[in-house]
Design a protein around this motif. Structure first.
Motif, PDB file in Angstrom:
ATOM      1  N   PHE A 111       0.827  -1.200   0.000  1.00 27.31           N
ATOM      2  CA  PHE A 111       0.000   0.000   0.000  1.00 27.31           C
ATOM      3  C   PHE A 111       0.868   1.259   0.000  1.00 27.31           C
ATOM      4  N   GLU A 112       1.922   1.233   0.807  1.00 25.62           N
ATOM      5  CA  GLU A 112       2.790   2.416   0.915  1.00 25.62           C
ATOM      6  C   GLU A 112       3.576   2.653  -0.366  1.00 25.62           C
ATOM      7  N   ASP A 113       4.124   1.592  -0.921  1.00 24.04           N
ATOM      8  CA  ASP A 113       4.959   1.739  -2.115  1.00 24.04           C
ATOM      9  C   ASP A 113       4.115   1.929  -3.371  1.00 24.04           C
TER      10      ASP A 113
ATOM     11  N   PRO B 253     -10.191  -3.519  10.996  1.00 21.15           N
ATOM     12  CA  PRO B 253     -10.958  -3.016   9.847  1.00 21.15           C
ATOM     13  C   PRO B 253     -10.488  -3.656   8.533  1.00 21.15           C
ATOM     14  N   SER B 254     -11.282  -3.493   7.508  1.00 23.57           N
ATOM     15  CA  SER B 254     -10.966  -4.074   6.205  1.00 23.57           C
ATOM     16  C   SER B 254      -9.722  -3.433   5.607  1.00 23.57           C
ATOM     17  N   LEU B 255      -9.183  -4.084   4.591  1.00 24.14           N
ATOM     18  CA  LEU B 255      -8.006  -3.529   3.921  1.00 24.14           C
ATOM     19  C   LEU B 255      -8.330  -2.201   3.250  1.00 24.14           C
ATOM     20  N   SER B 256      -9.551  -2.069   2.714  1.00 26.62           N
ATOM     21  CA  SER B 256      -9.940  -0.783   2.132  1.00 26.62           C
ATOM     22  C   SER B 256      -9.982   0.295   3.216  1.00 26.62           C
ATOM     23  N   GLY B 257     -10.437  -0.077   4.422  1.00 23.81           N
ATOM     24  CA  GLY B 257     -10.448   0.875   5.533  1.00 23.81           C
ATOM     25  C   GLY B 257      -9.047   1.313   5.920  1.00 23.81           C
ATOM     26  N   ARG B 258      -8.098   0.387   5.850  1.00 25.56           N
ATOM     27  CA  ARG B 258      -6.710   0.724   6.175  1.00 25.56           C
ATOM     28  C   ARG B 258      -6.125   1.723   5.164  1.00 25.56           C
TER      29      ARG B 258
ATOM     30  N   PRO C 183      -5.244  11.910  -2.723  1.00 28.89           N
ATOM     31  CA  PRO C 183      -6.128  10.870  -2.176  1.00 28.89           C
ATOM     32  C   PRO C 183      -7.567  11.335  -1.998  1.00 28.89           C
ATOM     33  N   ASP C 184      -7.765  12.613  -1.665  1.00 26.70           N
ATOM     34  CA  ASP C 184      -9.148  13.080  -1.457  1.00 26.70           C
ATOM     35  C   ASP C 184      -9.874  13.359  -2.775  1.00 26.70           C
ATOM     36  N   ASN C 185      -9.197  13.109  -3.903  1.00 23.46           N
ATOM     37  CA  ASN C 185      -9.873  13.188  -5.203  1.00 23.46           C
ATOM     38  C   ASN C 185     -10.577  11.889  -5.573  1.00 23.46           C
ATOM     39  N   ILE C 186     -10.235  10.811  -4.870  1.00 21.21           N
ATOM     40  CA  ILE C 186     -10.774   9.492  -5.191  1.00 21.21           C
ATOM     41  C   ILE C 186     -12.230   9.375  -4.733  1.00 21.21           C
ATOM     42  N   ASP C 187     -13.099   8.955  -5.666  1.00 24.98           N
ATOM     43  CA  ASP C 187     -14.525   8.784  -5.366  1.00 24.98           C
ATOM     44  C   ASP C 187     -14.880   7.330  -5.052  1.00 24.98           C
ATOM     45  N   ILE C 188     -14.136   6.388  -5.642  1.00 29.34           N
ATOM     46  CA  ILE C 188     -14.442   4.957  -5.504  1.00 29.34           C
ATOM     47  C   ILE C 188     -13.144   4.216  -5.191  1.00 29.34           C
TER      48      ILE C 188
ATOM     49  N   ILE D 181      -7.885   3.915   3.411  1.00 31.11           N
ATOM     50  CA  ILE D 181      -8.538   5.205   3.677  1.00 31.11           C
ATOM     51  C   ILE D 181      -7.877   5.910   4.850  1.00 31.11           C
ATOM     52  N   ASN D 182      -7.556   5.154   5.890  1.00 31.67           N
ATOM     53  CA  ASN D 182      -6.911   5.746   7.063  1.00 31.67           C
ATOM     54  C   ASN D 182      -5.502   6.222   6.745  1.00 31.67           C
ATOM     55  N   ARG D 183      -4.764   5.416   5.980  1.00 30.64           N
ATOM     56  CA  ARG D 183      -3.373   5.781   5.652  1.00 30.64           C
ATOM     57  C   ARG D 183      -3.318   7.041   4.795  1.00 30.64           C
TER      58      ARG D 183
END
Length: 467
Positions: free
Chosen positions: A111-113, A143-148, A126-131, A150-152
């Motif tokens: 995720f980081e790389d 939390p789910s991987l998608s949640g991780r 990142p705040d431009n992403i809608d989906i 979003i948090n990162r």
């Protein structure tokens, strides 16, 4: 002036024109484009060399002599080189007792790389992403991987998230199909698709042959991509999605059970690959081709195929026996310029190549990807695509065919159109000395070290029980 305006507004022609423009505008926003993508390349200390692969096999005390021989033979004939990547816990000798933290850390590194580099190169925030769609088949977390993610990356509160699991190697095309469906009813959207597989909790340490085979093929990797339906970004994009076809044979028990995560007789979890897998994959492949062929091939080729099929039936009728042509009766190259094949293994690549009558040039990207990165599950297709891009094969207007297989059993395929000439800038293959691919002779380091076991009994290999 008011009278003229009123007359125009009340005119049937005006409303017809309005409806046409509305329809065209809607169609324009329903297009799905890949704006950019980023492949993940782990650090060099995660490479599985020939020597270390032998060490991993040697230290598995659950294997008998026959299992050792089977594993070594599988590695020798796998088509994989010694620069593929494995999880950290394998190098630390903890594959028998991985932790949940090992799995999460494996994903976090990607995720980081991968995502970080993608945002940096595209300039998208990142705040431009809608989906956001994340597919990692063999790991679920809370939390789910998608949640991780979003948090990162501190994404918006109204971002629409989807976390897919259990979809197997064909999951990335399923994710794209999901994004495509959402974009058909929503204008001007940006979507982030993240595709990978987590190997840390799924490295098999038992002795079931149908399950230890996965250790020979699956390797670490991943891909993050940004998709959009914004007309203003169409000219900046790389690919335009033309057709998507998904085939699912899960209703057939044999197909459903040929690829399944299960436990062996000792209770060790692994990924079972059944003997009926080749037959199941062939059936799904044929059904998928039947559906997508009329959508991507020119009319002249479809007419030629219909004529040959009719002639074949007539021959069967008059000769009183089955007649099988020596070559495929349909030529997919008439509507396709490039073939992006899933790197499920050497046998998978060769089988698809034979079915579609592909040349060595056509399957070179898949073969080189298997050799350099191994089978990275759902992200494999994108490493194959990256190879084509780095080789500067992809030119504006070219048609690119993708096909993948996955547990369930699924066969998914799609056709992309190249929007602009691609040079492979920022591609991980650039770091692999792409100029040296393909090598004049594709040396197999495993064959050089362990090839002797194909014709001889194991008598000199040092096993754990001999220490």
């Amino acid at each position: 002036m008011d009278y003229v305006l009123t007359t125009i507004l009340c005119s049937p022609l005006f409303y017809i024109l309005y409806i046409i423009l509305k329809f065209l505008d809607k169609k324009r926003h329903q297009n799905c484009y890949i704006l950019d993508y980023q492949l993940y390349k782990p650090s060099d200390d995660r490479k599985l060399s020939t020597e270390f692969s032998g060490d991993i096999i040697r230290r598995n005390k659950n294997l008998g002599l026959n299992e050792y021989k089977f594993l070594l033979k599988a590695i020798v004939s796998s088509g994989i080189g010694e620069e593929t990547y494995a999880p950290k816990m394998v190098f630390e000798g903890r594959e028998e007792n991985p932790t949940h933290e090992d799995a999460i850390n494996e994903m976090e590194e990607f995720f980081e790389d991968g995502i970080g580099k993608l945002f940096h190169r595209t300039g998208i925030q990142p705040d431009n992403i809608d989906i956001l769609v994340v597919n990692v088949s063999m790991l679920t977390s809370m939390p789910s991987l998608s949640g991780r993610i979003i948090n990162r990356y501190k994404m918006r509160e109204d971002v629409k998230t989807y976390n897919l699991s259990g979809m197997g190697c064909s999951a990335s095309l399923i994710s794209i199909n999901l994004v495509q469906s959402i974009m058909k009813t929503n204008k001007n959207k940006l979507a982030l698709v993240v595709t990978s597989e987590c190997l840390s909790p799924n490295w098999y340490t038992g002795n079931d042959r149908s399950m230890i085979l996965s250790n020979c093929l699956f390797r670490s990797g991943g891909c993050a991509m940004v998709l959009t339906n914004k007309p203003s970004l169409a000219y900046k994009s790389m690919f335009k999605l033309k057709v998507m076809v998904r085939t699912h044979h899960g209703s057939k028990d044999e197909a459903y059970g040929c690829c399944v995560q299960t436990e062996d007789t000792q209770g060790r979890v692994g990924f079972h690959l059944g003997k009926c897998l080749p037959k199941t994959a062939t059936r799904a492949f044929v059904e998928n081709l039947k559906e997508i062929a009329p959508k991507i091939l020119p009319m002249r080729e479809l007419l030629r195929f219909a004529t040959l099929s009719f002639a074949r039936k007539m021959l069967q009728k008059f000769l009183g026996k089955s007649f099988y042509p020596t070559r495929p009766m349909i030529n997919f190259k008439t509507g396709i310029d490039h073939f992006c094949l899933h790197t499920g293994g050497k046998a998978v690549i060769d089988a698809v190549a034979q079915s579609l009558s592909l040349s060595q040039f056509d399957i070179e990207p898949a073969r080189m990807t298997l050799h350099r990165f191994g089978n990275t599950s759902a992200s494999s297709l994108w490493y194959v695509l990256g190879y084509m891009e780095a080789k500067k094969r992809l030119k504006k207007g070219d048609k690119l065919f993708m096909i993948s297989f996955g547990a369930g059993f699924k066969c998914n395929s799609c056709l992309w159109e190249v929007v602009r000439d691609l040079e492979g800038e920022g591609n991980v293959w650039k770091d692999c000395n792409i100029e040296n691919y393909p090598p004049k002779t594709l040396e197999n380091p495993f064959l050089a070290k362990y090839g002797w076991i194909q014709d001889e009994d194991i008598t000199t290999f040092k096993f754990p029980q001999e220490d």
